[in-house]
Design a protein around this motif. Structure first.
Motif, PDB file in Angstrom:
ATOM      1  N   HIS A 211     -10.771  -3.726   5.374  1.00 21.87           N
ATOM      2  CA  HIS A 211      -9.948  -3.497   4.188  1.00 21.87           C
ATOM      3  C   HIS A 211     -10.848  -2.987   3.060  1.00 21.87           C
ATOM      4  CE1 HIS A 211      -6.252  -5.586   5.625  1.00 21.87           C
ATOM      5  NE2 HIS A 211      -7.143  -6.246   6.359  1.00 21.87           N
ATOM      6  N   ALA A 212     -10.659  -1.726   2.689  1.00 22.43           N
ATOM      7  CA  ALA A 212     -11.379  -1.143   1.553  1.00 22.43           C
ATOM      8  C   ALA A 212     -10.542  -1.349   0.300  1.00 22.43           C
ATOM      9  CB  ALA A 212     -11.621   0.341   1.796  1.00 22.43           C
ATOM     10  N   LEU A 213     -11.136  -1.985  -0.706  1.00 17.31           N
ATOM     11  CA  LEU A 213     -10.402  -2.404  -1.896  1.00 17.31           C
ATOM     12  C   LEU A 213     -10.752  -1.526  -3.097  1.00 17.31           C
ATOM     13  CD1 LEU A 213     -10.924  -6.257  -1.463  1.00 17.31           C
ATOM     14  CD2 LEU A 213      -9.041  -4.862  -0.620  1.00 17.31           C
ATOM     15  N   ASP A 214      -9.939  -0.497  -3.312  1.00 17.90           N
ATOM     16  CA  ASP A 214     -10.056   0.349  -4.506  1.00 17.90           C
ATOM     17  C   ASP A 214     -11.491   0.818  -4.735  1.00 17.90           C
ATOM     18  OD1 ASP A 214      -7.382  -0.287  -4.831  1.00 17.90           O
ATOM     19  OD2 ASP A 214      -7.776  -1.882  -6.265  1.00 17.90           O
ATOM     20  N   LEU A 215     -12.072   1.446  -3.728  1.00 21.07           N
ATOM     21  CA  LEU A 215     -13.476   1.860  -3.836  1.00 21.07           C
ATOM     22  C   LEU A 215     -13.695   2.893  -4.938  1.00 21.07           C
ATOM     23  CD1 LEU A 215     -14.575   2.083  -0.088  1.00 21.07           C
ATOM     24  CD2 LEU A 215     -14.642   0.145  -1.664  1.00 21.07           C
TER      25      LEU A 215
ATOM     26  N   PHE B 120     -14.138  -6.949   4.261  1.00 25.67           N
ATOM     27  CA  PHE B 120     -13.618  -6.432   2.999  1.00 25.67           C
ATOM     28  C   PHE B 120     -14.716  -5.634   2.302  1.00 25.67           C
ATOM     29  CE2 PHE B 120     -11.323 -10.437   3.742  1.00 25.67           C
ATOM     30  CZ  PHE B 120     -10.004  -9.986   3.696  1.00 25.67           C
ATOM     31  N   ALA B 121     -14.330  -4.535   1.660  1.00 21.40           N
ATOM     32  CA  ALA B 121     -15.305  -3.687   0.970  1.00 21.40           C
ATOM     33  C   ALA B 121     -14.869  -3.430  -0.461  1.00 21.40           C
ATOM     34  CB  ALA B 121     -15.466  -2.351   1.704  1.00 21.40           C
ATOM     35  N   GLY B 122     -15.832  -3.450  -1.380  1.00 18.85           N
ATOM     36  CA  GLY B 122     -15.550  -3.182  -2.781  1.00 18.85           C
ATOM     37  C   GLY B 122     -16.762  -2.618  -3.484  1.00 18.85           C
ATOM     38  N   ASN B 123     -16.549  -1.965  -4.594  1.00 19.52           N
ATOM     39  CA  ASN B 123     -17.650  -1.399  -5.374  1.00 19.52           C
ATOM     40  C   ASN B 123     -17.823  -2.143  -6.696  1.00 19.52           C
ATOM     41  OD1 ASN B 123     -19.008   0.619  -3.922  1.00 19.52           O
ATOM     42  ND2 ASN B 123     -17.288   2.037  -4.177  1.00 19.52           N
TER      43      ASN B 123
END
Length: 338
Positions: free
Chosen positions: A119-123, A72-75
């Motif tokens: 899964h990229a979460l709203d980067l 999972f990825a997030g900023n």
């Protein structure tokens, strides 16, 4: 099938009522282990891991066939405070690298025979700077939890979750400081490799964040205020695996901080999980002690991405293969010891 997460209280209730290990399967696996063609305890911790896995899968002679790795990825808005050696743009760049198969986790997942999803979460929408306000609203946190919850393959027989998010060691440090106390410096490390000045800034940021949000409530409430979307998604996936009785291998400091939020809600929330490794991030050892988890590996890794846990898949596979594939003394016609 998994129930829907309609609100945070639904998740709290599910964690508190989640099924435990299969007692009969664990007993049968223990009995089988005692009959295998080896001296008692000769395979050391591999025996314990195999029995633990058998209990959670409900089979005396299990097999690991469909491991699942999710990144999972997030900023994080807190990067504006100068807590990382890399800019937030690296998160999106690394997601592209994952998607093209170029990262370490791609190689490790492939070597372990695991399916890997990203899964990229709203980067394009970083979380709030939690030195000034909550990282996420309850609704935003619930959305991230649900995305992790629904990302788990229902046919998986083992789960690893990893993360990518510039600034997320700061989030993890703040969560641990809020959950376990101590000083901010106890939980704050170099992450991406910040220098002494950067470490000082990062420690001050963690202290300010916990001073603002530390009394917010239980682990899920703190996750909303101090977490990130990828951290919440990892927690959601780990929780889904608990309900489904899918064993989990935990990764490094950030993954374990997400898991700690669940354990804060329900004491047995992580009974289905083992620690894949102890990372080189300074506070990870202390966090593992708080979680009551002994790491399978300790190789000085500090990459994240689920890399250490993915590496441990093959250790667990080997443990289960020995347990399920070895002959018993009776089958092999070997005289058992006294």
């Amino acid at each position: 099938m998994l129930p829907d997460l309609t609100n945070m209280d639904t998740l709290r209730d599910l964690l508190r009522s989640a099924p435990g290990i299969g007692v009969d399967a664990r007993a049968a696996a223990t009995e089988r282990n005692a009959q295998l063609t080896k001296p008692p305890g000769a395979l050391g911790r591999l025996e314990d891991l195999a029995i633990w896995y058998a209990g959670w899968r409900g089979e005396a002679r299990p097999c690991i066939a469909t491991p699942h790795v999710i990144v999972f990825a997030g900023n994080h808005g807190v990067t504006a405070q100068g807590v990382s050696a890399f800019p937030p743009a690296v998160t999106e760049q690394m997601v592209a690298n994952f998607q093209h198969g170029g990262a370490a986790i791609n190689q490790l997942a492939q070597a372990a025979g695991a399916r890997m999803d990203v899964h990229a979460l709203d980067l394009d929408r970083p979380t709030g700077d939690f030195t000034e306000k909550a990282a996420m609203s309850d609704a935003e946190c619930l959305d991230a939890l649900r995305r992790g919850w629904s990302a788990v393959d229902l046919s998986a027989d083992l789960l690893v979750v990893g993360e990518m998010g510039i600034g997320n060691t700061t989030s993890a440090a703040a969560l641990c400081h809020a959950l376990f106390g101590g000083n901010a410096a106890d939980w704050t490390g170099r992450g991406t490799g910040v220098d002494e000045a950067g470490l000082s800034i990062k420690t001050q940021v963690v202290a300010r964040a916990v001073g603002l949000h530390g009394g917010a409530g239980d682990g899920l409430s703190l996750l909303a205020r101090l977490g990130g979307r990828e951290v919440a998604a990892m927690a959601g996936a780990i929780a889904a695996a608990r309900v489904l009785r899918i064993p989990v291998i935990l990764d490094g400091f950030i993954c374990c901080a997400a898991a700690a939020c669940l354990q804060n809600v329900a004491a047995g929330a992580l009974d289905h999980a083992v620690a894949g490794h102890q990372s080189a991030e300074g506070a990870h050892g202390a966090l593992l002690q708080r979680l009551g988890k002994d790491p399978i590996l300790s190789l000085g890794l500090r990459l994240g991405e689920g890399s250490g846990a993915a590496l441990a898949i093959n250790i667990l596979k080997s443990a289960v293969a020995c347990h399920s594939g070895m002959a018993t003394f009776a089958e092999a016609g070997v005289a058992a010891g006294n």
